[in-house]
Design a protein around this motif. Structure first.
Motif, short mmCIF file in Angstrom:
data_model
loop_
_atom_site.label_atom_id
_atom_site.label_comp_id
_atom_site.label_asym_id
_atom_site.label_seq_id
_atom_site.Cartn_x
_atom_site.Cartn_y
_atom_site.Cartn_z
N THR A 200 0.83 -1.21 0.00
CA THR A 200 0.00 0.00 0.00
C THR A 200 0.86 1.25 0.00
O THR A 200 0.58 2.23 -0.72
N ALA A 201 1.92 1.24 0.82
CA ALA A 201 2.82 2.39 0.85
C ALA A 201 3.46 2.60 -0.52
O ALA A 201 3.57 3.73 -1.01
N GLU A 202 3.85 1.50 -1.17
CA GLU A 202 4.47 1.63 -2.49
C GLU A 202 3.49 2.18 -3.52
O GLU A 202 3.83 3.06 -4.31
N VAL A 203 2.27 1.66 -3.52
CA VAL A 203 1.32 2.08 -4.54
C VAL A 203 0.90 3.53 -4.35
O VAL A 203 0.66 4.25 -5.33
N ILE A 204 0.86 4.00 -3.11
CA ILE A 204 0.52 5.40 -2.86
C ILE A 204 1.65 6.31 -3.34
O ILE A 204 1.42 7.32 -4.01
N LEU A 205 2.87 5.94 -3.00
CA LEU A 205 4.00 6.79 -3.34
C LEU A 205 4.36 6.75 -4.83
O LEU A 205 4.85 7.74 -5.38
N SER A 206 4.14 5.61 -5.47
CA SER A 206 4.56 5.47 -6.86
C SER A 206 3.46 5.68 -7.88
O SER A 206 3.74 5.90 -9.06
N ARG A 207 2.19 5.57 -7.46
CA ARG A 207 1.10 5.62 -8.43
C ARG A 207 0.18 6.84 -8.26
O ARG A 207 -0.43 7.28 -9.22
N ALA A 208 0.05 7.37 -7.05
CA ALA A 208 -0.92 8.43 -6.80
C ALA A 208 -0.64 9.66 -7.66
O ALA A 208 -1.54 10.18 -8.35
N LEU A 209 0.61 10.13 -7.65
CA LEU A 209 0.95 11.32 -8.44
C LEU A 209 0.85 11.03 -9.93
O LEU A 209 0.39 11.88 -10.70
N LEU A 210 1.25 9.83 -10.33
CA LEU A 210 1.17 9.45 -11.75
C LEU A 210 -0.26 9.52 -12.26
O LEU A 210 -0.52 10.05 -13.34
N LEU A 211 -1.20 8.99 -11.48
CA LEU A 211 -2.60 9.02 -11.89
C LEU A 211 -3.16 10.43 -11.87
O LEU A 211 -3.91 10.84 -12.76
N TRP A 212 -2.82 11.19 -10.84
CA TRP A 212 -3.36 12.54 -10.70
C TRP A 212 -2.91 13.44 -11.85
O TRP A 212 -3.69 14.24 -12.38
N VAL A 213 -1.66 13.29 -12.26
CA VAL A 213 -1.14 14.12 -13.34
C VAL A 213 -1.50 13.56 -14.71
O VAL A 213 -1.87 14.30 -15.62
N GLY A 214 -1.40 12.21 -14.85
CA GLY A 214 -1.55 11.61 -16.17
C GLY A 214 -2.96 11.19 -16.52
O GLY A 214 -3.47 11.51 -17.60
#
Length: 227
Positions: A109-123
């Motif tokens: 969960t920590a990994e997916v938040i740190l690695s995917r949250a910004l990617l989805l929000w921007v992309g």
């Protein structure tokens, strides 16, 4: 349409994590804060890895041979993740299944938040639809399984009552875990395969990992009654 695509991506990533936590029964063990603790150790481990990479492996331009060696050495730094998971498991009381699920889910969960949250929000909120975000979401679900499997392997490795031959198998699987991404990327690149085929290969390898780990864990559970 943009917001709908973004919502689909968020659901595709985080709903499986939530369902895994709820359906595994961890909520009954009050494991929420232990998952938070696992996430904090994940963050500390990644920070330590970044410092090592920045110190000893600065970015440079090189030919394929030396770059391959450099990527191999960089993947060696991922062995720190195993140390981090070991620390997480050491701080979680309870039976084997609750320990490995708590550590695996918290770490993932920590990994997916740190690695995917910004990617989805921007992309994913962009004006144009792109399959890459769906692929990243599916890859996150594969990583959830992989992290739970890795946590199980670390827990099995720490057991003193595991047979010597099985401990050798567990050790090999753990070492391979650190280099799995590099080896799979090389395989996919050499095959000239697309992103969807690469995703399928990663899923199949993770399933194989899971079946082997489950067989070892179930055998140990039957002997000492840790369920």
């Amino acid at each position: 349409m943009t917001l709908y695509h973004f919502g689909n991506c968020v659901a595709l990533i985080y709903v499986p994590y939530y369902l895994t936590y709820k359906q595994s029964g961890l909520s009954e063990y009050g494991a929420f804060w232990k998952c938070i603790q696992a996430g904090l150790i994940y963050m500390f481990t990644q920070l330590a890895k970044m410092l090592v990479l920045a110190t000893f492996f600065p970015d440079n331009v090189s030919d394929f041979g030396s770059d391959l060696i450099g990527e191999f050495l960089k993947s060696t730094v991922d062995l720190a993740d195993l140390v981090g998971l070991y620390l997480v498991l050491s701080g979680i009381p309870g039976k084997g299944h609750s320990k490995v699920l708590t550590a695996g889910i918290g770490w993932a969960t920590a990994e997916v938040i740190l690695s995917r949250a910004l990617l989805l929000w921007v992309g994913a909120r962009g004006a144009e639809f792109d399959w890459i975000y769906i692929q990243k979401c599916l890859e996150s679900n594969i990583l959830l399984v992989q992290h739970i499997v890795t946590a199980t392997l670390v827990w099995l490795w720490s057991r003193h009552d595991l047979k010597k031959n099985l401990k050798t198998v567990v050790t090999v699987l753990l070492v391979f875990t650190s280099y799995k991404s590099l080896l799979l990327d090389l395989l996919i690149a050499n095959l000239g395969a697309g992103a969807w085929f690469g995703l399928l290969v990663k899923a199949m390898v993770t399933m194989f990992y899971g079946f082997v780990t489950l067989a070892i864990y179930a055998g140990l559970a039957q002997v000492i009654g840790i369920f």
